[in-house]
Design an enzyme around this catalytic site. Structure first.
Site, PDB file in Angstrom:
ATOM      1  CG  ASP A 192      -2.424  -1.522  -2.469  1.00 17.13           C
ATOM      2  OD1 ASP A 192      -2.210  -0.344  -3.332  1.00 17.13           O
ATOM      3  OD2 ASP A 192      -2.050  -1.578  -1.079  1.00 17.13           O
TER       4      ASP A 192
HETATM    5  N1  URA Z   1      -3.612   1.946   1.996  1.00 18.19           N
HETATM    6  C1  URA Z   1      -2.890   0.550   1.511  1.00 18.19           C
HETATM    7  O1  URA Z   1      -1.792   0.477   1.615  1.00 18.19           O
HETATM    8  N2  URA Z   1      -3.486  -0.092   0.389  1.00 18.19           N
HETATM    9  C2  URA Z   1      -4.739   0.325  -0.059  1.00 18.19           C
HETATM   10  O2  URA Z   1      -5.248  -0.605  -0.875  1.00 18.19           O
HETATM   11  C3  URA Z   1      -5.336   1.410   0.441  1.00 18.19           C
HETATM   12  C4  URA Z   1      -4.943   2.228   1.305  1.00 18.19           C
END
Ligand code: URA
Length: 234
Positions: free
Chosen positions: A102
């Protein structure tokens, strides 16, 4: 693809002429004479017939990047800077991401132009462990450890998450190991135990660990040993 097929297609030689040329030791693969027509080749393989180049090898790239918070795990975006913008390599436009993070997550991101490698690394059946350092808004309840190990049912995907290992490091900090990579998985899992992730950082993917001397925004090529250990080469 097999070597004999590649040679057969070269200047429309045909299969029979290709087999004869291979048997007559006229074909070299990455500089070495090969007499087995079934020898596997891909776009990263240099193939020569006598003094002619049948196929020039493409440069295979395998990189690790320390993604900072705020950078998008995408190859192109009109609004936000992407991980590709951080890379300084003439062939960076050939790269794709093996396992996105993310925008608000930092840590290890792998990039390659070898689709077979990234596919193996990310294949669900390989269950490659991904380790995350998590900071939460509220203290993590001790029951969370068992709940993460049991798994959560995700209605959208109609799946139950694989057993995950949660290790409490402090009241609001934990290390989580997942063996899959669902959309927003870590955040959704903590939501299920009534908590909220306020900071998320990926420390490792399989045998590849983000080195302490690779600062946010920096990247480096993987060594051939790292490429092989992670998912085998080419
Ligand atoms: N899980 C999440 O919620 N975000 C990420 O970036 C990676 C794994």
């Amino acid at each position: 693809m097999k070597l004999d097929r590649l040679i057969a297609g070269y200047e429309a030689m045909g299969r029979q002429a290709a087999h004869l040329a291979i048997a007559a030791r006229r074909v070299r693969v990455d500089g070495v004479c090969v007499t087995d027509g079934h020898h596997p080749v891909d776009r990263f393989t240099l193939v020569e017939l006598d003094d002619s180049v049948v196929q020039a090898s493409e440069r295979a790239l395998y990189l690790m990047l320390h993604k900072p918070v705020g950078i998008l795990s995408a190859t192109k975006d009109d609004l936000h800077p992407t991980v590709i913008d951080l890379i300084d390599d003439p062939d960076k436009h050939t790269l794709h991401i093996a396992g996105r993070l993310d925008r608000s997550t930092s840590g290890l991101v792998l990039l390659t132009n070898d689709g077979r490698w990234s596919k193996r690394l990310m294949a669900a059946e390989e269950k490659v462990p991904k380790v995350y350092l998590v900071q939460t808004l509220d203290p993590v309840v001790p029951d969370a450890v068992e709940a993460f190990a049991r798994g959560f049912y995700f209605h959208t995907e109609d799946i139950t998450t694989l057993p995950a290992e949660l290790v409490l490091l402090g009241a609001n900090q934990a290390r989580l190991t997942l063996h899959e990579g669902r959309y927003h998985q870590v955040k959704r899992m903590f939501h299920r135990v009534g908590n909220r992730v306020i900071s998320l950082h990926r420390e490792s993917i399989g045998s590849l660990v983000l080195p302490a001397d690779l600062p946010p925004g920096a990247w480096r090529a993987l060594s051939p040993q790292e490429v092989l250990a992670a998912a085998g080469g080419g």
